[in-house]
Design a protein around this motif. Structure first.
Motif, mmCIF file in Angstrom:
data_model
loop_
_atom_site.group_PDB
_atom_site.id
_atom_site.type_symbol
_atom_site.label_atom_id
_atom_site.label_comp_id
_atom_site.label_asym_id
_atom_site.label_seq_id
_atom_site.Cartn_x
_atom_site.Cartn_y
_atom_site.Cartn_z
ATOM 1 N N GLY A 95 0.788 -1.227 0.000
ATOM 2 C CA GLY A 95 0.000 0.000 0.000
ATOM 3 C C GLY A 95 0.816 1.271 0.000
ATOM 4 N N ARG A 96 2.108 1.164 -0.198
ATOM 5 C CA ARG A 96 2.984 2.338 -0.248
ATOM 6 C C ARG A 96 3.595 2.449 -1.642
ATOM 7 N NH1 ARG A 96 4.396 3.846 5.243
ATOM 8 N NH2 ARG A 96 2.720 2.971 6.514
ATOM 9 N N LEU A 97 3.921 3.657 -2.039
ATOM 10 C CA LEU A 97 4.696 3.863 -3.258
ATOM 11 C C LEU A 97 6.164 3.829 -2.871
ATOM 12 C CD1 LEU A 97 4.783 4.489 -6.299
ATOM 13 C CD2 LEU A 97 4.827 6.925 -5.690
ATOM 14 N N ALA A 98 6.835 2.743 -3.241
ATOM 15 C CA ALA A 98 8.237 2.558 -2.883
ATOM 16 C C ALA A 98 9.122 3.124 -3.989
ATOM 17 C CB ALA A 98 8.532 1.074 -2.674
ATOM 18 N N MET A 99 10.040 3.988 -3.581
ATOM 19 C CA MET A 99 11.011 4.560 -4.521
ATOM 20 C C MET A 99 12.352 4.600 -3.809
ATOM 21 S SD MET A 99 8.683 7.604 -6.234
ATOM 22 C CE MET A 99 9.830 7.879 -7.579
ATOM 23 N N GLY A 100 13.264 3.717 -4.214
ATOM 24 C CA GLY A 100 14.481 3.541 -3.454
ATOM 25 C C GLY A 100 14.129 2.992 -2.084
ATOM 26 N N GLU A 101 14.651 3.604 -1.029
ATOM 27 C CA GLU A 101 14.320 3.187 0.331
ATOM 28 C C GLU A 101 13.086 3.912 0.877
ATOM 29 O OE1 GLU A 101 17.729 3.713 2.826
ATOM 30 O OE2 GLU A 101 18.649 1.846 2.166
ATOM 31 N N ASN A 102 12.485 4.788 0.097
ATOM 32 C CA ASN A 102 11.361 5.590 0.549
ATOM 33 C C ASN A 102 10.051 4.819 0.403
ATOM 34 O OD1 ASN A 102 12.937 8.302 0.713
ATOM 35 N ND2 ASN A 102 13.372 7.502 -1.325
ATOM 36 N N ARG A 103 9.138 5.059 1.332
ATOM 37 C CA ARG A 103 7.815 4.448 1.296
ATOM 38 C C ARG A 103 6.784 5.550 1.508
ATOM 39 N NH1 ARG A 103 11.017 1.392 -0.078
ATOM 40 N NH2 ARG A 103 11.289 -0.833 0.416
ATOM 41 N N TYR A 104 6.162 6.000 0.425
ATOM 42 C CA TYR A 104 5.225 7.118 0.512
ATOM 43 C C TYR A 104 3.805 6.623 0.694
ATOM 44 C CZ TYR A 104 9.269 9.600 -1.331
ATOM 45 O OH TYR A 104 10.536 10.108 -1.515
ATOM 46 N N ARG A 105 3.088 7.242 1.616
ATOM 47 C CA ARG A 105 1.694 6.874 1.897
ATOM 48 C C ARG A 105 0.724 7.620 1.001
ATOM 49 N NH1 ARG A 105 1.234 8.353 7.990
ATOM 50 N NH2 ARG A 105 -0.932 7.719 7.645
ATOM 51 N N ALA A 106 1.131 8.754 0.496
ATOM 52 C CA ALA A 106 0.245 9.551 -0.354
ATOM 53 C C ALA A 106 1.058 10.280 -1.411
ATOM 54 C CB ALA A 106 -0.550 10.551 0.482
ATOM 55 N N VAL A 107 0.444 10.466 -2.560
ATOM 56 C CA VAL A 107 1.016 11.249 -3.659
ATOM 57 C C VAL A 107 0.057 12.385 -3.976
ATOM 58 C CG1 VAL A 107 1.755 11.262 -6.067
ATOM 59 C CG2 VAL A 107 2.227 9.263 -4.630
ATOM 60 N N ILE A 108 0.593 13.590 -4.079
ATOM 61 C CA ILE A 108 -0.224 14.756 -4.399
ATOM 62 C C ILE A 108 0.136 15.238 -5.800
ATOM 63 C CG2 ILE A 108 -0.751 17.145 -3.776
ATOM 64 C CD1 ILE A 108 -0.235 16.394 -0.877
ATOM 65 N N LEU A 109 -0.895 15.464 -6.620
ATOM 66 C CA LEU A 109 -0.732 16.015 -7.967
ATOM 67 C C LEU A 109 -1.191 17.468 -7.924
ATOM 68 C CD1 LEU A 109 -2.341 13.085 -10.018
ATOM 69 C CD2 LEU A 109 0.041 13.333 -9.294
ATOM 70 N N PRO A 110 -0.260 18.422 -7.801
ATOM 71 C CA PRO A 110 -0.655 19.823 -7.595
ATOM 72 C C PRO A 110 -0.886 20.557 -8.922
ATOM 73 C CG PRO A 110 1.703 19.604 -7.340
ATOM 74 C CD PRO A 110 1.190 18.248 -7.718
ATOM 75 N N ASN A 111 -2.142 20.830 -9.239
ATOM 76 C CA ASN A 111 -2.475 21.632 -10.420
ATOM 77 C C ASN A 111 -1.882 21.019 -11.684
ATOM 78 O OD1 ASN A 111 -3.610 23.802 -11.800
ATOM 79 N ND2 ASN A 111 -1.838 25.127 -11.474
#
Length: 611
Positions: A547-563
């Protein structure tokens, strides 16, 4: 009030960061159970009390002229050492005084100048100081070794109202060549191919509102800013592989060669400020190979609105500039640094339009500026480091702080440094340390855009204490790994589409304007921190895990698309998978509408619309 609010928010976030560090230190996990690991805690405490030398602050060391002597160079290096400064970046710049009996200018790349570099490298090694070296004088790269046909390029558009069917060609200077001519009638453009005897011929008598557009492969004429004596000349073409290869041969090899078998720790490339640079001699060939169509018939779209295709063509033009820059400047520069036994440290933003993910080709990404609530360079650099596994991110610090020089207090320095730390910076490059020759009247020489952090400063006696605090903070911030919850997607495609001939600005500024002033403060005030991400990073690194967006060692819980209006279908498909598996995707102000580029397929358009 706005400034006070920002400082208050920064203070709250710094308190949270300190609290988290304390908790981590007290709850380190053993492989065999949840219990304190005494050895790790002891090691962390020892590192805090006696942080390693490589976490000390550094200084940008300006050599004015350069009028330097070995005796004064050694004196200043010893002062840095005593003050707790761990090293310096050598930056030869403009002279501040005429030569006299005591001080003589050493022309750039002269034998005497190279001898001064050699001495500095040996003495720094003896004193345990790190040495970084700017591959040039002033900025951007360039100088007398750059001929006009390797100088920074631009697309020149010359417009004229025809008085008859015969339209004289504009003046073509050295280093320029005519690409094409177009006849504008109303909203339509027709390429003029009949060119002879210094003129083009129209197929018929022109109307009163007609224009002829001449597209010329030209040069910006930009000269190196703030060069040392002997370093004056054209800025090189950052899209031309021959330009950087020749420059590294004629300048870079000599500079690094002065250090013998002990090369600098890193070589440095300052922020990209090649103003108006948007073309190179073989650009049409590069474009055709990368985009799959010929740009020449569409050149009017770069200078005028030709209808619905205009935005897509401009996007493709700017994207190609980025790719050519990556391949013909950035990659060769890093390869050269590696061949010399050193590293590339770089401020990777500006003009040419280098993207966030361009920093994957940089060993030591660097930012500048304390602005932490908008898209700016320090978080740009630390985000790249987090994505691509670079444990150290530096930042040019204290530039223009309470200008003019000497107004900044130790508390001012600490406050700005803390804002860098909050953005993930863990190596400070102070801006800076001006070299002072013997006999210069107090308060000495100083650089126009910076403070003065040498012994001429009235609070010099507390520099060891300030440097120790900054060293400890830098060390602590290198422990563990990034743990930001939010990934802020950068609307790079929208920024690309906003470029046009004569309107070529910093890509990072275009992105900042697109994101706006509210998004990042809202994230921070909600108690989260963030990294920037972009399409190349998502394509190369992005995967969905638990349920996370894994990029390298990072684990993001949310992604924001700003405008975001334009987004590649491949990016959106990956974000759709992330959302389907429990992640959160938030679009602000609008939802994405189209894939970018003139050759976007019907399938991609349908996918973006569906998602």
């Amino acid at each position: 009030m706005k400034l006070e609010s920002s400082q208050s928010a920064a203070g709250r976030h710094l308190q949270r960061a300190v609290a988290v560090a304390i908790v981590i230190a007290s709850l380190l996990i053993s492989p065999t159970g949840i219990r304190p690991v005494a050895a790790q805690i002891d090691s962390l405490r020892d590192g805090f009390l006696n942080p390693p030398d490589d976490s000390r602050i550094m200084m940008r060391w300006w050599w004015f002229g350069p009028a330097v002597t070995t005796q004064r160079l050694e004196r200043e290096m010893r002062l840095m050492k005593e003050a707790g400064i761990g090293g310096f970046e050598i930056q030869p710049v403009y002279p501040l005084a005429l030569d006299d009996e005591k001080n003589r200018t050493l022309p750039y790349l002269s034998d005497r100048f190279l001898d001064a570099l050699k001495f500095t490298g040996l003495k720094a090694r003896e004193l345990g100081l790190r040495v970084d070296l700017t591959v040039g004088s002033g900025w951007p790269y360039g100088g007398p070794t750059v001929p006009i046909d390797r100088a920074a390029g631009r697309l020149r558009v010359d417009k004229t109202k025809p008085a008859g069917r015969r339209v004289p060609l504009p003046d073509i200077s050295e280093g320029e060549s005519l690409i094409a001519a177009f006849h504008r009638q109303g909203d339509g453009f027709t390429e003029l191919k009949e060119i002879r005897d210094g003129a083009v011929r129209l197929p018929a008598e022109p109307g009163s509102g007609d224009e002829v557009f001449f597209f010329i492969s030209s040069r910006t004429g930009m000269m190196v800013k703030r060069p040392a004596v002997g370093a004056e000349g054209f800025v090189l073409d950052h899209y031309d592989r021959r330009a950087i290869d020749g420059y590294l041969r004629d300048v870079g090899d000599k500079l690094v060669g002065a250090f013998g078998s002990n090369p600098p720790f890193a070589v440095f490339c300052d922020s990209l400020e090649v103003f108006n640079s948007d073309w190179t001699g073989d650009y049409l060939e590069q474009f055709r190979r990368r985009r799959g169509y010929d740009l020449k018939p569409y050149l009017p779209a770069l200078a005028a609105d030709i209808g619905p295709e205009t935005e897509a063509i401009r996007h493709d033009w700017t994207l190609t500039l980025t790719e050519v820059f990556n391949d013909n400047f950035l990659a060769p520069l890093r390869d050269w640094a590696k061949s010399k036994g050193t590293r590339l440290r770089m401020q990777g933003y500006g003009i040419p339009p280098m993207t966030l993910s361009g920093n994957s080709r940089v060993d030591l990404p660097e930012g500048e500026g304390f602005h932490w609530t908008v898209v700016r360079a320090s978080r740009w650099a630390s985000s790249a480091s987090h994505l691509y596994g670079r444990p150290v991110t530096s930042s040019e610090t204290w530039t223009w702080l309470h200008s003019p020089s000497f107004r900044a207090t130790p508390l001012d320095l600490k406050a700005e440094a803390d804002l860098h730390f909050l953005q993930g910076i863990n190596q400070l490059i102070g801006h800076g340390w001006p070299y002072n020759p013997e006999g210069v009247e107090y308060p000495g020489w100083r650089f126009y855009a910076a403070g003065v952090f040498n012994e001429k400063n009235p609070w010099w006696n507390v520099m060891p204490d300030l440097a120790r605090y900054l060293q400890r903070s830098s060390f602590m911030l290198r422990q563990g790994r990034p743990a930001n919850d939010i990934a802020l997607y950068l609307p790079t495609s929208d920024a690309y589409a906003s470029y046009s001939n004569g309107n070529v600005g910093y890509l990072i500024d275009r992105i900042r304007d697109r994101v706006g002033p509210d998004c990042i403060p809202e994230i921070l005030e909600a108690g989260f921190n963030l990294d920037f991400i972009d399409d190349e990073a998502i394509a190369e690194l992005g995967r969905v895990e638990d349920g996370r967006l894994a990029m390298g060692e990072n684990r993001y819980r949310a992604v924001i698309l700003p405008n975001v209006r334009l987004i590649p279908a491949a990016t959106l498909k990956k974000l759709e998978l992330f959302a389907d598996r429990g992640g959160v995707v938030i679009a602000t102000r609008r939802v994405p509408e189209l894939p970018p580029g003139l050759k976007a397929s019907a399938e991609d358009r349908a996918a973006v619309e569906r998602i």
